[in-house]
Structure formats: structure tokens, C-alpha cells
Design a protein around this motif. Structure first.
Motif: not given
Length: 585
Positions: A266-275, A313-328
Motif C-alpha cells: 500500500l505504501n513504503k516497504d511494510p517490513w522496513n527493508n528486512q530483505c 485470483d482468489h485473494t489480494i492481500n495489501c500490506y500494510s496499515m501497520l508497517p514495521w516502523n509505522n513509517e509512510l
């Protein structure tokens, strides 16, 4: 009706070539495997003067430099439903160097007919560097952990060289067509070492049962995709036409495993660049001079459409309203630059950013016809953060679904969440799963870097990937989630180790849309779970004493696989359970 997108055509042609038979193979660039740390301790004094070949179990990884301790087997017999994929493993070893090793399989034939030439594939198993579980999720330096060269990647090359005093596994895959006539099919398998041939035989007993197409499987598979990693290894510009073309064979491989979920951001990397690779934006937020907002969904739409065209085409999961550092972040329309902001749940900033987006996003999804299959997804967030975010979400956009990966055992606090995934060690009681299923809700489990068993690290026993499917069935879950399908490390073709997780935790397929031993065995376990589901439904509907007896036998088979502490003989029990499952069918 599925759409046909013009940019898919070149990649689709590549994919057809990659899935061809033994005589229609692409030529992949070669690479050098890393040196085997165990080579210094190898003893080949008992080896003969000529190369050897034998069928071996698919439950074992064989060291590259170790003389195999196996009883030679020149024949292998498999059993399969129509529509099922089954595998065998062949081992070739030699004390002398072999310049050109070629392994080919013929056409499977029986008294009832023959299977297509493309039904059988032979692929060399390549070795990658791995490590050990040790501390699980922790910072890692290679020198601090045991290093082991492990057989995992499946490489569809026409030939390979075999160094002196080394082993080369060969993976044989049979995709049985759904319309195959039942019967016993046989084919010769030829192993040629510099022209000197050895002949073995592969037999496949095809039963009268039929497994549905992967897109129709009940099993809810959710392997998280990482498009940005594909751009890096393929050398394409992010979100370019070339990038989308390159994505197709990787995602087709995933679709063929029965994948149900599209991973989006949905916005900036939801996992705070863990990869190793950051997640790239799929939606661009722009704040205008008057304080209003606009949202560019171009990439999001194209990515979802690509996946849907492939059957995911079953489900679209959108990450995330709660990124790991709460940063957008958003684009400032006045300066043209991106601004980073912290938006903690429950604060005015959180509401000011999310309310206009959720409102606009809901409208966009409705226009696209995707609203009923889209979830706002949260990953391992605290109950306090979840409560604040979900209160706002339900108030602002009640038509959106919700998905959560729960490592706090807090799912009972959110009975309205339609897709709940718990850690493998946090069992959801059967009555809770049944109650959720009655509402049309999905309940799955996941494994990650903190879970020793069953897992899919590059050093894990291959049968653990099969166990994952049996664990799903034994616990009554709807399916399985794993956090990374293709979050590749720096050099994924040769070294699967990563700075913070056990080796192989970040990916289960390889660049070049290459499968792996782990991925093939995962699909095997999913097929077993699908068979179990089909048989349970059939036995229940029959309502006869014989059907009741078979149902009881099936339940007894499953009873030993709802545990995450492996017993000493678990591989043998799993093999026996698989045999009995085919008997019950």
C-alpha cells in the motif's frame, strides 16, 4: 473470463519452452558452485573405476563430496492420481571426472496408451551453500555458523560435467495429465557419462482418481511474492515492460502450485527493508498544494492483473496499515520530492493519512471489481496497534476484508478478521476453525525463521516440506503461509545464507524461474492434503459402514502429524502414511 495482455506473450513463449520435454530445453547460463567444506574429509577409496547411477529416496539430500552409502536401484515405481505431480530422485557419482553427463527419460507408455512427451522432466540438482538453524532469527556472520553445501536448486540443463569424486543428483518429475488412462506406465531412463550409457527404468502406476487443477484446489497457499527481487536478478528497470515480462515464468510456477493470494503493498516497504531488496511502491500517494490527496494505482493494477491472468485470483492481500516502523511516505506535489512521516496507530497523523486513502482505495477496488476479494493485511503487530488500526479500518472502509499473521496468539480478540494465520506452534482449536469456516473465513498457519520444524530451509530434511501439508490436514487448517517465495539474497544461485535468518528462509525458488527440491516437495504435501480433503468429503457423503471405516482409518493416519516436535522415525511414518492414503483412495 481472463484477459489476454499483450506484454505476456513473449514471456509466455519462454515459459512454454521451459516446461517442454527432455528434448526441448532452454539453455541457462552456467555458474560455479561454491567449494564443498566437507570435501577435505571425503573418502572415495571404496569407489569403483566407472561412474555409477541409482535411484534413491527423495527424502534425503546427498553431499556433493561424499561417496554415497546406497544400495543400487535400477528401477523406481511411483503411484499417482490423474492430474498429480510425482517425483523421483536419481543419483550419479564417479571417482573419475566426467566431461559430459546427460540424463534423459523416454515417453511413459502402458497397454492403455502413452503420456505426452512433456509429462516427464529431468533436472540436475545444483548445490548451494547453507548453514544451520542454531539461534533461528538472529544476526549472522558466515564464519560463526557451520557451513554445508546442500543439494536444492533444480536446473534444467541438457548436460553437466561431473568432477572427480563428486555426486550429482537428478530430479525426475512426472506431471500426469487429468485425462490419462489408468494403468502402469514405464519408460527407460538413460544416464550417459561421456557417451557410456546406463539404463534404468521408471514406472508410474496411474490410478482412476483425479486431482483437480491447481486453481481449483481447496488448499489456501500463500507464499509472499517479491517483484523487486525479480527486477534485480533479471537486470530490468523496476515496473518496466521488461520487468513485467520477466515476472511471468516465476508467477506461473507459483500458480501451478495452487497459490491463492496476490501480495501487494500500500505504501513504503511494510517490513522496513528486512530483505536484501526493498519492496518497491505499488501505489504512489501524492499530497497536493491544497492538502488533498491523489493516488496512482497504475503499478498496483498491472501487477494484480498479471497475477489474475495466470490464475492467482482468489485473494489480494495489501500490506500494510501497520508497517514495521509505522513509517509512510508520500510525494509532495509542490516540491516533487518524497516526504517520510511516522504515523503511529491511534494518533491524529494516522487517521489523517489513512482515512482519505482507504476511502479512495475502496472506490478504486469497486471500479475494478476486486473489492470482495481484497484484504488489508497486517503482519505480526501488537494487540494495541491492531486494535487502533482495525477500529479505524472498520469505521472508514467496512467493505474491505482483513488479514493478519498473528504471532501474539491474539486472534480471538478479532472474531471479524476473515483471514487469520497463526504461528505453527500456536494451535487454533478445531472448533474455532470450524466456526470461522462456517462464516466463510480462512484459518491457516505459518512458519518462519524461529521455527525449527517443519520448515523449508536449504538445510532442512526435504520431507519437512511434505509434512507441512500433512500438518495442515491433521490440524484442520485451510492452508499454509510462508513469508517469502522469492526474497533472494545477494547471490541466491550459489549462497542461500542471509544476515539475519537461517539459510533458505528468504526464498524457495531460484532466479531463472528454477524450482527446488523444497518447492517440489511442498507441492507434494499440498497434493496429499487435497487428496485427504477429497476423500473425507466423499466418505462423509457416502454414509455407509465401509465409508465410515475408511474415514476412521484416514483420521488415524492424520493423528500423528499434528505435532511440531519430530519423532525419531517421522520420515518413515510419513512415507507409510502416504502409501496408506493411496490405498484408501
Amino acid at each position: 473470463m481472463k484477459r489476454t495482455l499483450s506484454f505476456l506473450l513473449p514471456a509466455a513463449a519462454m515459459l512454454l519452452a521451459a516446461c517442454g520435454g527432455a528434448n526441448d530445453r532452454p539453455s541457462f547460463p552456467d555458474f560455479q558452485e561454491m567449494a564443498d567444506p566437507a570435501a577435505a574429509f571425503a573418502d572415495w577409496s571404496a569407489a569403483g573405476d566407472t561412474p555409477c547411477a541409482s535411484f534413491v529416496t527423495t527424502d534425503r539430500r546427498f553431499g556433493k563430496s561424499q561417496l554415497p552409502d546406497v544400495e543400487p536401484r535400477t528401477a523406481c515405481r511411483l503411484m499417482a492420481w490423474r492430474g498429480e505431480r510425482v517425483s523421483a530422485q536419481l543419483l550419479v557419482w564417479s571417482a573419475q571426472p566426467v566431461e559430459r553427463l546427460v540424463c534423459t527419460a523416454g515417453v511413459l507408455t502402458s497397454d492403455e496408451g502413452r503420456l505426452p512427451e512433456s509429462a516427464v522432466r529431468t533436472r540436475f540438482v545444483r548445490y548451494v551453500m547453507s548453514d544451520e538453524f542454531a539461534c533461528g532469527c538472529c544476526k549472522r556472520k558466515p564464519q560463526d555458523f557451520a557451513a554445508v553445501l546442500t543439494a536444492d536448486m533444480l536446473d534444467e540443463r541438457p548436460s553437466m560435467a561431473l568432477e572427480a569424486c563428486t555426486v550429482r543428483p537428478v530430479w525426475i518429475t512426472v506431471d500426469v495429465p487429468q485425462d490419462a488412462a489408468p494403468g502402469l506406465y514405464r519408460t527407460p531412463v538413460t544416464v550417459a557419462c561421456d557417451g557410456d550409457e546406463q539404463r534404468l527404468e521408471l514406472a508410474v502406476e496411474v490410478t482412476g482418481r483425479t486431482l483437480p487443477a491447481p486453481s481449483e484446489w481447496r488448499y489456501h497457499l500463500d507464499l509472499w511474492q517479491h517483484p523487486a527481487a525479480v527486477a534485480r536478478v533479471e537486470g530490468t528497470e523496476m515496473w518496466s515492460d521488461a520487468h513485467f515480462e520477466a515476472l511471468v515464468p516465476y508467477m506461473q510456477l507459483l500458480a501451478d502450485a495452487g497459490q491463492k493470494v496476490v501480495t501487494t503493498t500500500l505504501n513504503k516497504d511494510p517490513w522496513n527493508n528486512q530483505c536484501f531488496d526493498s519492496y518497491a511502491d505499488m501505489i504512489i500517494w501524492t499530497k497536493k498544494a491544497d492538502g488533498s490527496w491523489s493516488y496512482d494505482y497504475t503499478v498496483f493494477d498491472r501487477w494484480v492483473e498479471l497475477m489474475m491472468d495466470l490464475g492467482i485470483d482468489h485473494t489480494i492481500n495489501c500490506y500494510s496499515m501497520l508497517p514495521w516502523n509505522n513509517e509512510l511516505h508520500y510525494r509532495d506535489d509542490v516540491t516533487g520530492c518524497f516526504a517520510d512521516v511516522t504515523a503511529d496507530p491511534g494518533t491524529p497523523a494516522f487517521e489523517e493519512l489513512w482515512v482519505p486513502f482507504l476511502t479512495d482505495f475502496t472506490g478504486h477496488l469497486r471500479e475494478k471489481g476486486w473489492l470482495g476479494r481484497t484484504n488489508i493485511a497486517m503482519d505480526e503487530r501488537s494487540p494495541e496497534e491492531m486494535t487502533d488500526a482495525l477500529d479505524l479500518l472498520r469505521k472508514t472502509a467496512p467493505e474491505l476484508g482483513i488479514a493478519m499473521a498473528d504471532n501474539k496468539n491474539s486472534y480471538l480478540s478479532y472474531p471479524f478478521v476473515n483471514s487469520v494465520c497463526v504461528k505453527v506452534c500456536d494451535r487454533v482449536p478445531p472448533q474455532h476453525i470450524a466456526g470461522r469456516r462456517a462464516q466463510g473465513f480462512v484459518t491457516t498457519y505459518y512458519v518462519c525463521c524461529s521455527d525449527r520444524f517443519p520448515n523449508m530451509f536449504t538445510f532442512s530434511d526435504p520431507a519437512e516440506a511434505v509434512y507441512a501439508g500433512w500438518y495442515t490436514a491433521a490440524c484442520g487448517y485451510d492452508g499454509f503461509l510462508r513469508w517469502a517465495y522469492n526474497s533472494w539474497v545477494e547471490e541466491p544461485l550459489t549462497d542461500s545464507r542471509f544476515r539475519t535468518f537461517p539459510a533458505g528462509d528468504t526464498y524457495i525458488v531460484y532466479p531463472g524461474a528454477r524450482s527446488s527440491v523444497r518447492f517440489e516437495r511442498l507441492v507434494e504435501g499440498i497434493q496429499d492434503a487435497e487428496k485427504i480433503s477429497i476423500l473425507k468429503k466423499e466418505f462423509t457423503a457416502a454414509g455407509t459402514p465401509e465409508a465410515a471405516s475408511r474415514f476412521g482409518q484416514l483420521e488415524a493416519l492424520l493423528s500423528g502429524f499434528a505435532i511440531v516436535t519430530p519423532e525419531a522415525n517421522w520420515q518413515d511414518r510419513l512415507s507409510e502414511a502416504k502409501r496408506k492414503l493411496n490405498e484408501l483412495s
